[in-house]
Design a protein around this motif. Sequence first.
Motif, PDB file in Angstrom:
ATOM      1  N   PRO A 138       0.830  -1.206   0.000  1.00  0.00           N
ATOM      2  CA  PRO A 138       0.000   0.000   0.000  1.00  0.00           C
ATOM      3  C   PRO A 138       0.863   1.254   0.000  1.00  0.00           C
ATOM      4  O   PRO A 138       1.919   1.303   0.640  1.00  0.00           O
ATOM      5  CB  PRO A 138      -0.799  -0.133   1.300  1.00  0.00           C
ATOM      6  N   GLU A 139       0.442   2.257  -0.735  1.00  0.00           N
ATOM      7  CA  GLU A 139       1.188   3.507  -0.808  1.00  0.00           C
ATOM      8  C   GLU A 139       1.257   4.163   0.576  1.00  0.00           C
ATOM      9  O   GLU A 139       0.241   4.288   1.269  1.00  0.00           O
ATOM     10  CB  GLU A 139       0.527   4.466  -1.793  1.00  0.00           C
ATOM     11  N   LYS A 140       2.456   4.541   0.963  1.00  0.00           N
ATOM     12  CA  LYS A 140       2.642   5.208   2.246  1.00  0.00           C
ATOM     13  C   LYS A 140       2.265   6.682   2.130  1.00  0.00           C
ATOM     14  O   LYS A 140       2.355   7.279   1.055  1.00  0.00           O
ATOM     15  CB  LYS A 140       4.095   5.063   2.708  1.00  0.00           C
ATOM     16  N   GLU A 141       1.855   7.248   3.232  1.00  0.00           N
ATOM     17  CA  GLU A 141       1.483   8.661   3.270  1.00  0.00           C
ATOM     18  C   GLU A 141       2.724   9.533   3.388  1.00  0.00           C
ATOM     19  O   GLU A 141       3.664   9.203   4.117  1.00  0.00           O
ATOM     20  CB  GLU A 141       0.560   8.935   4.461  1.00  0.00           C
ATOM     21  N   LYS A 142       2.725  10.634   2.677  1.00  0.00           N
ATOM     22  CA  LYS A 142       3.808  11.599   2.812  1.00  0.00           C
ATOM     23  C   LYS A 142       3.759  12.205   4.211  1.00  0.00           C
ATOM     24  O   LYS A 142       2.714  12.683   4.655  1.00  0.00           O
ATOM     25  CB  LYS A 142       3.659  12.699   1.761  1.00  0.00           C
ATOM     26  N   GLY A 157       5.836   1.242  -2.022  1.00  0.00           N
ATOM     27  CA  GLY A 157       4.803   2.160  -1.538  1.00  0.00           C
ATOM     28  C   GLY A 157       5.339   3.561  -1.333  1.00  0.00           C
ATOM     29  O   GLY A 157       4.872   4.298  -0.463  1.00  0.00           O
ATOM     30  N   LEU A 158       6.325   3.961  -2.169  1.00  0.00           N
ATOM     31  CA  LEU A 158       7.023   5.225  -1.948  1.00  0.00           C
ATOM     32  C   LEU A 158       6.941   6.177  -3.148  1.00  0.00           C
ATOM     33  O   LEU A 158       7.847   6.969  -3.379  1.00  0.00           O
ATOM     34  CB  LEU A 158       8.492   4.970  -1.600  1.00  0.00           C
TER      35      LEU A 158
END
Length: 344
Positions: free
Chosen positions: A81-85, A226-227
């Motif tokens: 899953p894409e990580k949050e900035k 996810g980055l």
Amino acid sequence: MTKTQKRRVTVIFLLAAAAATLTASLFLPRQGEGTGLALPASAMEAPAPVRLMPVAAVPEAVIESGPKASAEPPEVPEEVPEKEKPAGELSATEIMANARLVAHGMGSIDGLATLNCLEGFQQQYEAGVRVFEVDLRLTRDVRTILRHDWWHDDWQEGIDWARIPTREKFLSEKILGQYTPLSFRDLLLIMEKYPDICVVTDTKFTDSDVFFIQFDSMLADAHELGLTYLFDRIMIQVYSGNMRTALHNIYPFPHYIYTLYQDESPFQKTREAFREKAAYCAERGIEGITMPDAWWNSDYAAIAEEYGVRVYVHTVNSASSAQKLLDAGVSAVYTDSLLPADIS
């Protein structure tokens, strides 16, 4: 399987098919193909059937090592899953606005430049450098790694322009026996660990069929980790307006810088030519222009300010020369060895 993963599988199969076709064209005669030579009658008799030696019978020592072919599609790592900035993390624009130096090839170490190694990064970071230019190349298995070129045959064992390695092979060989090589995937993990750094890419390739594959590889690494949010801290260096247009069809990269040394329309080094480039960049959201330091003209400073673009020059290793350029309106200089303490 995601779109990015499908694209990588397609690329790998196409490369394998192309290699097989090339091999066949080189070693198998075409139907009706003649030599144009007058041959004796005995030579015109039907030849005896050729018995091909099975690959297994070939001595192992003469088979070049490399990726093994497989009838099954290659395994593609699952994306996470894409990580949050992280809140408050600065963008490439904001970090570069405060920078006076750009570490060329991740910065020198022990007097050696453009190694693009972990130790060079660590040394430069500890000295206060926050913007790093990285040289990117493709490996034999279509992965992106940090390497300036393949001509240095003494840098890594068994690796040079005639022996392009896989990513695994590249990462397994220390540079000059002591420095740690890096892949683009490693670079993303470094950027995640150090949220105050910015990266400027130097991807080398100007043909769209090549840089499409390269940037697909880079995006695939980001998706797998996810980055993808880290592209907000990457300044994509383009070599022409056409390259910027093509890359924007791959992914909406948020930051671009236009370098003039490989431009398809050679820069004429006049005020009018610079104004044209600055206007083009302003119109298309390209944030900066970079050029060799010998091309800089202090008259460009006012034009750059008028269009809201920043100007960078490369490669400067004299503190006094760097200071003069900065005082004359250059935003920052690419350097192998200068540190923030060397300039005011």
